[in-house]
Motif scaffolding. Structure first.
Motif, PDB file in Angstrom:
ATOM      1  N   ARG A  39      -1.601  -6.161  -2.367  1.00 27.84           N
ATOM      2  CA  ARG A  39      -2.371  -7.131  -1.578  1.00 27.84           C
ATOM      3  C   ARG A  39      -1.437  -8.242  -1.118  1.00 27.84           C
ATOM      4  O   ARG A  39      -0.488  -8.608  -1.806  1.00 27.84           O
ATOM      5  CB  ARG A  39      -3.523  -7.705  -2.399  1.00 27.84           C
ATOM      6  CG  ARG A  39      -4.635  -6.680  -2.650  1.00 27.84           C
ATOM      7  CD  ARG A  39      -5.825  -7.292  -3.377  1.00 27.84           C
ATOM      8  NE  ARG A  39      -6.887  -6.300  -3.558  1.00 27.84           N
ATOM      9  CZ  ARG A  39      -7.826  -6.045  -2.661  1.00 27.84           C
ATOM     10  NH1 ARG A  39      -7.846  -6.743  -1.522  1.00 27.84           N
ATOM     11  NH2 ARG A  39      -8.739  -5.123  -2.887  1.00 27.84           N
ATOM     12  N   HIS A  53      -2.015 -11.183  14.244  1.00 27.83           N
ATOM     13  CA  HIS A  53      -2.956 -11.313  13.135  1.00 27.83           C
ATOM     14  C   HIS A  53      -2.929 -12.757  12.661  1.00 27.83           C
ATOM     15  O   HIS A  53      -1.849 -13.362  12.549  1.00 27.83           O
ATOM     16  CB  HIS A  53      -2.574 -10.397  11.957  1.00 27.83           C
ATOM     17  CG  HIS A  53      -3.005  -8.977  12.145  1.00 27.83           C
ATOM     18  ND1 HIS A  53      -2.400  -8.115  13.035  1.00 27.83           N
ATOM     19  CD2 HIS A  53      -3.992  -8.256  11.537  1.00 27.83           C
ATOM     20  CE1 HIS A  53      -2.968  -6.926  12.980  1.00 27.83           C
ATOM     21  NE2 HIS A  53      -3.946  -6.987  12.071  1.00 27.83           N
ATOM     22  N   LEU A  58      -5.250 -12.623   6.614  1.00 31.87           N
ATOM     23  CA  LEU A  58      -4.529 -11.570   5.906  1.00 31.87           C
ATOM     24  C   LEU A  58      -4.399 -11.851   4.400  1.00 31.87           C
ATOM     25  O   LEU A  58      -4.235 -10.922   3.601  1.00 31.87           O
ATOM     26  CB  LEU A  58      -3.115 -11.402   6.500  1.00 31.87           C
ATOM     27  CG  LEU A  58      -3.038 -10.769   7.894  1.00 31.87           C
ATOM     28  CD1 LEU A  58      -1.599 -10.800   8.400  1.00 31.87           C
ATOM     29  CD2 LEU A  58      -3.545  -9.329   7.856  1.00 31.87           C
ATOM     30  N   GLN A  61      -5.753  -9.696   1.381  1.00 33.14           N
ATOM     31  CA  GLN A  61      -6.176  -8.399   1.898  1.00 33.14           C
ATOM     32  C   GLN A  61      -5.163  -7.312   1.522  1.00 33.14           C
ATOM     33  O   GLN A  61      -3.972  -7.591   1.316  1.00 33.14           O
ATOM     34  CB  GLN A  61      -6.307  -8.458   3.423  1.00 33.14           C
ATOM     35  CG  GLN A  61      -7.379  -9.432   3.910  1.00 33.14           C
ATOM     36  CD  GLN A  61      -8.753  -9.047   3.389  1.00 33.14           C
ATOM     37  OE1 GLN A  61      -9.174  -7.890   3.478  1.00 33.14           O
ATOM     38  NE2 GLN A  61      -9.457 -10.035   2.837  1.00 33.14           N
ATOM     39  N   ASP A  64      -2.673  -2.335   3.926  1.00 32.64           N
ATOM     40  CA  ASP A  64      -3.042  -1.425   5.022  1.00 32.64           C
ATOM     41  C   ASP A  64      -3.918  -2.100   6.070  1.00 32.64           C
ATOM     42  O   ASP A  64      -4.102  -1.584   7.170  1.00 32.64           O
ATOM     43  CB  ASP A  64      -3.701  -0.152   4.488  1.00 32.64           C
ATOM     44  CG  ASP A  64      -4.938  -0.442   3.647  1.00 32.64           C
ATOM     45  OD1 ASP A  64      -5.423  -1.593   3.670  1.00 32.64           O
ATOM     46  OD2 ASP A  64      -5.386   0.494   2.953  1.00 32.64           O
ATOM     47  N   THR A  65      -4.468  -3.272   5.744  1.00 33.21           N
ATOM     48  CA  THR A  65      -5.197  -4.048   6.755  1.00 33.21           C
ATOM     49  C   THR A  65      -4.269  -4.414   7.903  1.00 33.21           C
ATOM     50  O   THR A  65      -4.682  -4.459   9.068  1.00 33.21           O
ATOM     51  CB  THR A  65      -5.774  -5.335   6.126  1.00 33.21           C
ATOM     52  OG1 THR A  65      -6.620  -4.983   5.035  1.00 33.21           O
ATOM     53  CG2 THR A  65      -6.549  -6.139   7.146  1.00 33.21           C
ATOM     54  N   THR A  72       1.694   1.953   4.791  1.00 34.22           N
ATOM     55  CA  THR A  72       1.449   1.383   3.455  1.00 34.22           C
ATOM     56  C   THR A  72       1.845   2.371   2.371  1.00 34.22           C
ATOM     57  O   THR A  72       2.407   1.993   1.324  1.00 34.22           O
ATOM     58  CB  THR A  72      -0.030   0.985   3.309  1.00 34.22           C
ATOM     59  OG1 THR A  72      -0.352   0.016   4.301  1.00 34.22           O
ATOM     60  CG2 THR A  72      -0.295   0.417   1.925  1.00 34.22           C
TER      61      THR A  72
END
Length: 747
Positions: A39, A53, A58, A61, A64-65, A72
């Protein structure tokens, strides 16, 4: 500004948090990740401009977000590798741009960086060479000298990267540095041969160079990008970016680059062991971003160059030492032949002593004696310098700028700007001091090294301003001699080691002579004092009978005086007995206290003590005794006899030899035998083996020659006898007898 304020400002500069800037350079994005869930914990603020972004969205998170599933998974695979070097590369396309991912772990946090990836990087190559690593290494290995190695290295890196200037910068002992090789574009100012002040690279920056092989600044004219959040959530401390490629650098350093006329730089550390030896420094007038794979190749050059430098310097030092072997041999022989102190031997070879380290003069101190040869300071100056050298506590001291550490040397720097000295750990003053004269030379600096540091205003107040002038500044260096080479230092250490060995040998010889003199004195005392003391005691007894303690006053006084004489004579006899105890063997009156002993038990004790010595030498040691043998002997003295004979047998028996110890009954005595398969004793020497001070000097240089003499005395004191038989090349046998124990005492 007050001097104290200026000193505080210097301290603040030295403490600038270059490892914890809280920001990165803007050409890439940095994330920190939690493990194992990956994360996002921290993110650089420019993720919005480069990746489109919002940073706040972020935080917390999954990775892979931002990257998607497949990249990832690659990051997860990379994080699971024992070494990130073996991990597969990570390339991603974000917001229409190609980026390469770089991963490292430091202080318990996973740091993921993204920087632009260029498929086809075209450096401004000026010689058409490729970046083929194999060919590059071949060119490096072709160098026959260190200077050729430097020149090839800077040329290769400039050809591969296209930097306007690539130079090698070597640190000197005093802290400043010198450019020793350079490859530059025609338009660039040349720095080759120039010295740069130590203040140009602060100590904490040097430590960062020591722990991290490569640093890059694509564009010094940048605005730092902060990290969000500013502090690590898990520790509440700033993130350590020591190993981050994107780490933001000191604004002072960026201004320094601009003042030098470059906007882009790359530095590669050159190491010697774990110490920072120097840098490969690259600079470009325009912004330039060298991709990661090419930087890795440059780093490889730095690592190969570091190994080559260490290897070639080691070979050079070895050659220097070999050149001094003959001179050291002459000096060692002179010390060995000297009848007095070892340094007196050196005084017989002054020219060899000076030539050993290319000195202009040498002084030798031994107690009150002071020898001077060649060009030296005055005697009182040498004595004062020697006292200061002793206070430093260094067995070997060397300086090519003596007045910098010992100000009184400024008075005689014409003959002794440099000194190397060594001494021995003895109570008497001693030492050898080599001197080198002043060698005045003009040193070219990049800028005035003595110019005070400038100040400028900043958002937080005053700060140091990097220097703006790099013009050549010539400085005449005074009070400096040619440097003492590593070979010179090794020579001084080798000579000191030889002096120590020779001095120790003299001490041992003096002690042996003292023991011999003591033994002779004891023999004289035994012969010349014992009989007179006996006569005195007898005469006192006769006089005592003539004077009664019940008689007249005069008679009582005489009787009392005789008692005093007898008591004094008695005390002297006790003292004499203690003194003569060490020479009882010589007098044939060695006293033993025999008791019944079991031979098998004695053999067991002897085996437990001596078997390890035999085992260490690979000698087969065996004991064999007839069952039930009992002897009448002093246990301590008998054990001394066995230890001496068996110890000698082990000493003179070659590896894989055999030693046998046996005991058997023969009428009223027990015969002990110690037989070995050693080298044997020459026939002309065999009759003398029990003589005082006899020894096989060629094979037993440390033997005192008293062992067998004492052994014979102990055996005779028991009423036994000892003899030796030997044959050269076939070994020796020592046999001795000890009386049996009385029958009534047998167990």
């Amino acid at each position: 500004m007050k001097p104290d304020d200026f000193e505080q400002l210097l301290a603040n500069c030295a403490d600038e948090p270059i490892r914890f800037p809280g920001a990165i350079q803007p050409h890439g994005v940095l994330l920190t990740l939690s493990e194992p869930d990956l994360r996002i914990v921290q993110v650089s603020a420019n993720v919005v401009s480069l990746f489109n972004h919002q940073p706040e969205a972020l935080l917390g998170q999954p990775l892979d977000t931002l990257l998607g599933t497949q990249p990832t998974d690659v990051v997860r695979q990379m994080a699971g590798q024992p070494s990130f070097i073996d991990a597969p590369p990570l390339y991603v396309t974000l917001n229409g741009g190609q980026f390469e991912g770089l991963l490292h772990r430091h202080q318990g946090v996973l740091v993921l960086e993204f920087e632009p990836h260029y498929e086809h990087f075209q450096p401004k190559s000026r010689n058409g060479r490729t970046s083929n690593l194999g060919k590059m290494l071949q060119r490096l290995q072709s160098a026959k000298t260190l200077q050729a190695l430097y020149e090839i290295s800077v040329s290769e890196i400039q050809a591969m990267t296209g930097y306007d200037r690539v130079l090698i910068y070597r640190f000197e002992e005093e802290g400043h540095g010198q450019v020793i090789a350079e490859a530059s574009a025609p338009s660039m100012e040349l720095f080759n041969g120039l010295f740069f002040p130590a203040s140009d690279i602060p100590q904490q920056a040097r430590e960062l160079y020591r722990t991290n092989w490569l640093r890059i600044i694509p564009n010094a004219d940048y605005e730092p990008v902060p990290l969000l959040p500013k502090l690590r959530p898990d520790t509440g401390q700033p993130l350590d970016l020591s190993f981050a490629t994107l780490r933001s650098v000191s604004p002072i350093h960026c201004q320094y680059m601009k003042n030098m006329g470059v906007l882009s730089s790359m530095s590669i550390s050159l190491m010697k062991g774990d110490k920072l030896w120097g840098l490969i420094s690259c600079g470009n007038r325009e912004p330039l971003h060298v991709p990661n794979d090419l930087r890795t190749t440059c780093q490889t050059i730095g690592q190969v160059l570091s190994l080559q430098i260490s290897a070639m310097e080691a070979l050079d030092i070895s050659r220097q030492r070999e050149e001094k072997v003959d001179a050291l041999g002459v000096l060692n022989q002179a010390m060995s032949n000297s009848s007095d102190a070892v340094f007196d031997g050196l005084a017989q070879c002054p020219q060899v002593l000076m030539d050993l380290v290319q000195a202009g003069g040498v002084a030798i101190i031994e107690g009150q004696q002071l020898h001077r040869y060649g060009n030296c300071p005055e005697p009182e100056q040498i004595r004062a310098l020697h006292k200061w050298l002793k206070d430093t506590g260094q067995p070997v001291f060397a300086s090519h700028h003596l007045s910098a550490v010992y100000p009184p040397a400024a008075d005689y720097q014409a003959v002794a700007s440099g000194v190397m000295a060594m001494s021995l750990p003895k109570p008497v003053d001693n030492g050898v001091l080599w001197f080198r004269p002043e060698v005045k030379e003009n040193i070219q600096w990049s800028g005035d090294p003595k110019k005070p540091l400038a100040l400028e205003k900043s958002d937080t107040g005053l700060r140091l301003r990097p220097r703006t002038s790099f013009e050549i500044w010539k400085v005449e260096m005074a009070g400096i001699s040619t440097k003492w080479s590593p070979g010179d230092r090794f020579a001084a250490n080798d000579l000191r080691r030889s002096a120590l060995e020779n001095d120790l040998a003299r001490q041992v010889l003096r002690e042996q002579q003292a023991v011999r003199a003591r033994d002779e004195l004891v023999a004289v005392v035994s012969h010349d004092l014992r009989n007179p003391m006996t006569v005195i005691s007898m005469l006192c007894g006769m006089m005592q009978k003539a004077f009664s303690s019940d008689g007249t006053h005069t008679s009582r006084r005489i009787s009392s005086a005789i008692d005093t004489m007898q008591q004094a004579a008695g005390r002297m006899n006790v003292l004499l007995e203690d003194l003569l105890d060490t020479s009882k063997i010589e007098a044939g009156r060695y006293t033993v206290r025999p008791v019944p002993l079991d031979v098998s038990q004695i053999f067991e004790e002897a085996y437990s003590l001596l078997a390890p010595l035999a085992l260490e030498k690979g000698v087969d040691l065996s004991f064999n005794a007839e069952p039930g043998l009992q002897i009448n002997a002093d246990p301590e003295r008998l054990f001394q006899v066995l230890s001496n004979l068996i110890g000698n047998a082990i000493k003179f028996t070659p590896r894989q030899g055999i030693i046998g110890i046996s005991a058997m009954s023969n009428d009223e005595e027990i015969v002990f035998s110690v037989r070995d398969s050693g080298e044997g004793i020459a026939p002309d020497q065999l009759p003398h083996v029990f003589d005082r001070y006899w020894t096989l000097t060629e094979n037993n240089p440390t033997g005192s020659g008293l062992g067998l003499y004492i052994t014979q005395g102990i055996v005779k004191a028991h009423g036994g006898r000892i003899e030796a038989q030997s044959e050269l090349g076939r070994g020796s046998e020592f046999r001795f007898t000890v009386p049996k124990a009385p029958k009534e005492s047998h167990l």
